[in-house]
Design a protein around this motif. Structure first.
Motif, short mmCIF file in Angstrom:
data_model
loop_
_atom_site.label_atom_id
_atom_site.label_comp_id
_atom_site.label_asym_id
_atom_site.label_seq_id
_atom_site.Cartn_x
_atom_site.Cartn_y
_atom_site.Cartn_z
N LYS A 116 15.50 -48.69 78.13
CA LYS A 116 15.96 -50.07 78.36
C LYS A 116 15.57 -50.96 77.19
O LYS A 116 16.36 -51.81 76.75
CB LYS A 116 15.35 -50.60 79.65
N ALA A 117 14.36 -50.79 76.70
CA ALA A 117 13.88 -51.63 75.59
C ALA A 117 14.71 -51.41 74.33
O ALA A 117 15.04 -52.36 73.60
CB ALA A 117 12.41 -51.34 75.32
N VAL A 118 15.07 -50.16 74.07
CA VAL A 118 15.87 -49.84 72.88
C VAL A 118 17.26 -50.46 73.00
O VAL A 118 17.78 -51.05 72.05
CB VAL A 118 15.95 -48.32 72.67
N LYS B 21 12.06 -46.96 66.57
CA LYS B 21 10.77 -47.01 65.85
C LYS B 21 9.94 -48.22 66.26
O LYS B 21 8.71 -48.11 66.40
CB LYS B 21 11.05 -47.06 64.34
N ALA B 22 10.60 -49.35 66.49
CA ALA B 22 9.88 -50.56 66.83
C ALA B 22 9.33 -50.57 68.24
O ALA B 22 8.32 -51.23 68.53
CB ALA B 22 10.79 -51.78 66.64
N ASN B 23 9.96 -49.82 69.13
CA ASN B 23 9.57 -49.86 70.54
C ASN B 23 8.84 -48.62 71.03
O ASN B 23 8.33 -48.60 72.16
CB ASN B 23 10.80 -50.09 71.42
N ALA B 24 8.82 -47.56 70.21
CA ALA B 24 8.18 -46.31 70.63
C ALA B 24 6.67 -46.47 70.84
O ALA B 24 6.02 -47.26 70.16
CB ALA B 24 8.45 -45.24 69.59
N VAL C 133 11.70 -39.57 75.95
CA VAL C 133 10.63 -39.04 76.80
C VAL C 133 9.30 -39.68 76.41
O VAL C 133 9.19 -40.37 75.39
CB VAL C 133 10.53 -37.50 76.65
N GLN C 134 8.31 -39.43 77.25
CA GLN C 134 6.95 -39.79 76.85
C GLN C 134 6.52 -38.84 75.73
O GLN C 134 6.72 -37.63 75.83
CB GLN C 134 6.01 -39.66 78.04
N ALA C 135 5.98 -39.38 74.67
CA ALA C 135 5.65 -38.57 73.50
C ALA C 135 4.81 -37.36 73.88
O ALA C 135 3.84 -37.46 74.63
CB ALA C 135 4.91 -39.41 72.47
#
Length: 451
Positions: free
Chosen positions: A400-402, A448-451, A387-389
């Protein structure tokens, strides 16, 4: 050769390894050949071509090794080349590849029916019919329910996925890519609200209350006496691995029984040890009138089935059920071997062990990452909803990025969900602890890298 604590021996080394030129030249060349001959409507989420697979590892044609956390969408639960399945298939092929059970029957079909009657919930008298795909099983379950009850209406649920044929598209909730521009769809299909704990407007609503909400709508909009069947995935698959609140399924099943409605459990994705039970309905003691099965049933060979009350299935006139390839003898041999491996390795226990390992890691990660809205699932059917934080707003872009980041590191994960924001984990049940932990570590790093 390596061995897990469960005495599972692997043919391939169980380690990931991705070269710098991923995807490699052979996969790139095959992709060009594919574009020239395969319809564009058939999509693949991973841009590599498989050359070999075993245990929890997939090798591509360029020598890369990927951790498989998808199992071909919950199909290769016993592994993609389980020795027992391979041996059974080889032996069957040497005798005959097909004869059509509707013309000249064979023992394998009967033996699979016996096993399914034994394994499915309930001690009532049962009958089984074999088909090819999950959608075909669902179609036939509805056919049986309509004929046996003399009614037409079928109730499905929000976020449901039941297949890609005309009737099963009507039952499926998600428009794109499954339904858009493919209509008109089969009539007399009605959709009711699902129990989706994470997204309920009232977080305190119980499973029984959510069931009452759906039942009230059925009574008002259709009339219980007009409903032939209620069909539901005990844990929804493509819709987002949604686990309904406790009590939801039993309340629906009890009401259906009172109204003479056939309760169909679609266990195409959740069956065969995937959730730590032979079938997901077992977690709440629900006994369906009919259960649909496919995916994990035959170790990767195409086979599906419906098993249900004898009075329902025997109500159908001779010739009303069947299909040229349904219960193919080679697929039946694979199913018998696959079920044997599930019992030999106690894959129900293995699924529970996977849950214990993975849920702990995912929940710990969720406390650190506000983009993880929910962690859920049972056994080796687990999911995280992104979700959006600080909100419940779906985050499909991050999802998708993850998935892409995991693939670059040699881990294949699948996404799903009505909003495209769920990462689903479906590892082979024979995956080693070491490989599973490695895959989860890569997933955590990607978030963690994409959040």
């Amino acid at each position: 050769m390596t061995t897990t604590a469960h005495d599972i021996t692997y043919r391939l080394e169980q380690k990931r390894r991705v070269q710098a030129d991923f995807p490699g030249p052979k996969s790139v060349a095959l992709t060009e050949r594919r574009k020239a001959v395969v319809a564009a409507g058939v999509a693949s989420s991973v841009p590599v071509f498989v050359a070999d697979a075993d245990g929890g590892i997939i090798h591509d044609v360029d020598g890369n090794s990927f951790i498989d956390l998808g199992s071909g969408i919950a199909v290769t639960s016993v592994g993609a080349s389980d020795p027992a399945v391979v041996g059974a298939v080889k032996e069957a092929v040497e005798h005959f590849t097909h004869s059509c059970f509707m013309v000249t029957p064979y023992e394998g079909y009967v033996a699979v029916a016996e096993q399914l009657n034994r394994l499915t919930p309930g001690d009532h008298e049962k009958r089984t019919v074999l088909f090819n795909s999950g959608a075909e099983a669902v179609e036939n379950a509805v056919k049986v329910a309509r004929l046996a009850t003399g009614r037409d209406a079928v109730v499905a649920f929000d976020h449901a996925y039941h297949g890609r044929t005309n009737l099963t598209m009507a039952l499926t909730a998600k428009a794109m890519p499954y339904k858009t521009n493919f209509g008109p769809f089969a009539p007399e299909v009605y959709r009711m609200p699902m129990s989706y704990p994470f997204r309920e407007e009232n977080p305190a609503i119980t499973g029984a209350e959510a069931a009452k909400r759906a039942i009230t709508m059925i009574e008002k909009q259709i009339g219980g006496e007009q409903v032939a069947a209620i069909i539901i995935e005990p844990i929804q698959g493509e819709g987002g691995f949604i686990v309904p609140a406790d009590g939801f399924l039993p309340a629906l099943a009890d009401w259906a029984k009172d109204k003479g409605i056939v309760f169909i459990a679609d266990e195409v994705q959740s069956g065969f040890c995937r959730t730590g039970e032979w079938f997901a309905v077992n977690h709440e003691g629900v006994v369906p009138d009919i259960i649909t099965m496919a995916k994990g049933i035959a170790g990767g060979m195409p086979l599906s089935a419906i098993t249900g009350r004898a009075d329902l299935l025997d109500a159908v006139h001779p010739g009303g059920l069947g299909g040229t390839y349904g219960g193919n003898p080679v697929a039946c041999a694979a199913a018998l071997a696959s079920i044997g491996s599930m019992e030999q390795y106690d894959l129900n226990g293995r699924a529970k062990h996977i849950e214990e390992i993975a849920l702990g890691k995912l929940r710990e990660l969720a406390t650190e990452q506000p983009v993880i809205g929910d962690v859920r699932g049972r056994g080796a059917m687990l999911a995280i909803e992104l979700v959006q934080a600080g909100s419940k707003e779906p985050n499909p872009e991050l999802t998708k990025a993850v998935a892409a980041a995991c693939l670059k590191e040699g881990v294949i994960i699948l996404t799903c969900g009505t909003y495209g924001n769920v990462i689903r984990l479906l590892p082979p049940l024979v995956i080693s602890d070491e490989l599973l932990l490695d895959g989860l570590a890569v997933l955590a790093a990607a978030i963690k890298a994409n959040a």
